[in-house]
Design an enzyme around this catalytic site. Structure first.
Site: not given
Ligand SMILES: *Cc1c(COP(=O)(O)O)cnc(C)c1O
Length: 377
Positions: A179-180
């Site tokens: 998700v980063k």
């Protein structure tokens, strides 16, 4: 389901990984060094140390700073629990300081109130991708002779007064979870301008051994020594090559995140009683998260209702975060109670994260806003 965040992997990323899988070095090889060099250059520091996760990066940072039993480290409650857990890994005590009501970033005045003779460090979290007030935090750490750590897991690519995140604290922490901003599957990095801290973290990620596999390979030597207690927190070569491939695309990823944020910002101007978080002047925001706040005095719905309605429409909204000091582990071990950080606690009740990631389409962003309008009306 439209997720709140997700990876952006293309065929060239896959091809780069496959190449390394066919090579001699799956781990501790040349791609680790290359990724560290490229990452350090990107943020503009001398050293980058690759590790197996953002959590491992935080752990390594606490080790390098010599955090030990009874040492206090000041952290915000508005973060993922790893920011505080890493202090506990080494026997230290996380001390929670409240956040600013406009940005939900660590409030330097509240930090100063929490300093004692046992305080060793501050971990600032660039919540949502907005860099903290580093000038104020730097002046505090200089005055009290503390270390400053930036948990920059949300803010890769962001800038504070035209200075890049990754160069703003003594140690700067990144995560490469999917998700980063960029991903290696799992992975993390610490950046620093201090070669001694970097050496200490390189030892820590490799069982506490003071030479690495490659150095021994080059010297043709079998001898090694455990100089301190370390872990296996290494990042493999096929992960590092994925990181290298992703890093090249980071500028595009950031532009797309900023476009989506602008779209949401503009749309919220026409929606009553819902506001984005404040963005300060002289900030380039990296928009890991897009957090909105509800004025529940005016909106006659609960957050639970709104959350559920979004999910029913296939929109993966989320809440970032349950304040860390609310978790049972902290309540049991450190006797933290509600009332400890009132701004974070109240804000937590009013926030929701909308989907934002580079592959989110205009159509999807529009669908999110349409549904937001329908749900609250
Ligand atoms: C993601 C994240 C971490 C932990 O990173 P992992 O790679 O999942 O271990 C730590 N702090 C913050 C603020 C994060 O968002």
């Amino acid at each position: 389901m439209i997720p709140y965040g997700r990876q952006s992997i293309d065929e060239d990323d896959i091809a780069a990984v496959v190449d390394v899988l066919r090579s001699d070095w799956l781990t501790t090889g040349p791609k680790v060094v290359e990724f560290e060099r490229a990452f350090a250059d990107f943020v503009g520091v001398q050293e980058a140390v690759a590790v197996s996760s953002g959590t491992a990066a935080l752990h390594a940072a606490m080790f390098a700073l010599g955090i030990g039993r009874g040492d206090e480290v000041i952290v915000p409650p508005m973060t993922f629990a790893a920011t505080a857990n890493c202090v506990v890994f080494l026997g230290g005590i996380p001390v929670f300081a409240d956040v600013d009501p406009e940005t939900l970033l660590l409030n330097p005045a509240k930090v100063e109130e929490k300093i004692t003779s046992r305080t060793k460090a501050i971990i600032a979290v660039d919540y949502t991708g907005h860099p903290c007030d580093y000038d104020s935090l730097q002046s505090i750490v200089k005055r009290y002779k503390l270390a400053l750590v930036a948990d920059a897991c949300h803010s890769l690519g962001a800038k504070y007064k035209n200075r890049k995140v990754g160069s703003l604290a003594d140690l700067n922490i990144f995560s490469f979870h999917p998700v980063k901003h960029i991903t290696t599957g799992e992975g993390g990095m610490v950046t620093t301008n201090d070669p001694d801290l970097a050496a200490s973290m390189r030892l820590f990620r490799n069982h506490g051994i003071n030479t690495d596999h490659q150095q021994r390979h080059e010297k043709g030597s079998w001898f090694y020594e455990i100089a301190d207690l370390g872990y296996n927190y290494r990042l493999s070569d096929f992960q590092c090559v994925l990181g290298l491939s992703q890093l090249k695309k980071l500028p595009q990823f950031l532009i797309r995140r900023q476009e989506i944020a602008k779209y949401y910002n503009d749309a919220l101007l026409n929606i009553n009683d819902i506001t984005p978080l404040t963005v300060k002047e002289n900030i380039l925001h990296a928009y890991h998260l897009y957090v909105i706040r509800f004025n529940f005095d005016k909106i006659r719905k609960t957050r639970k209702d709104i959350f559920r309605a979004f999910r029913e429409k296939g929109i993966g909204v989320n809440v970032h975060y349950v304040p860390v000091h609310f978790h049972p582990y902290y309540k049991n071990k450190f006797l933290t109670k509600s009332g400890l950080c009132p701004v974070a606690e109240t804000s937590y009740e009013h926030i929701l994260s909308l989907p934002i990631h580079p592959k989110l389409t205009d159509y999807e962003a529009n669908y999110v806003i349409d549904n937001l309008e329908q749900i609250i009306n």
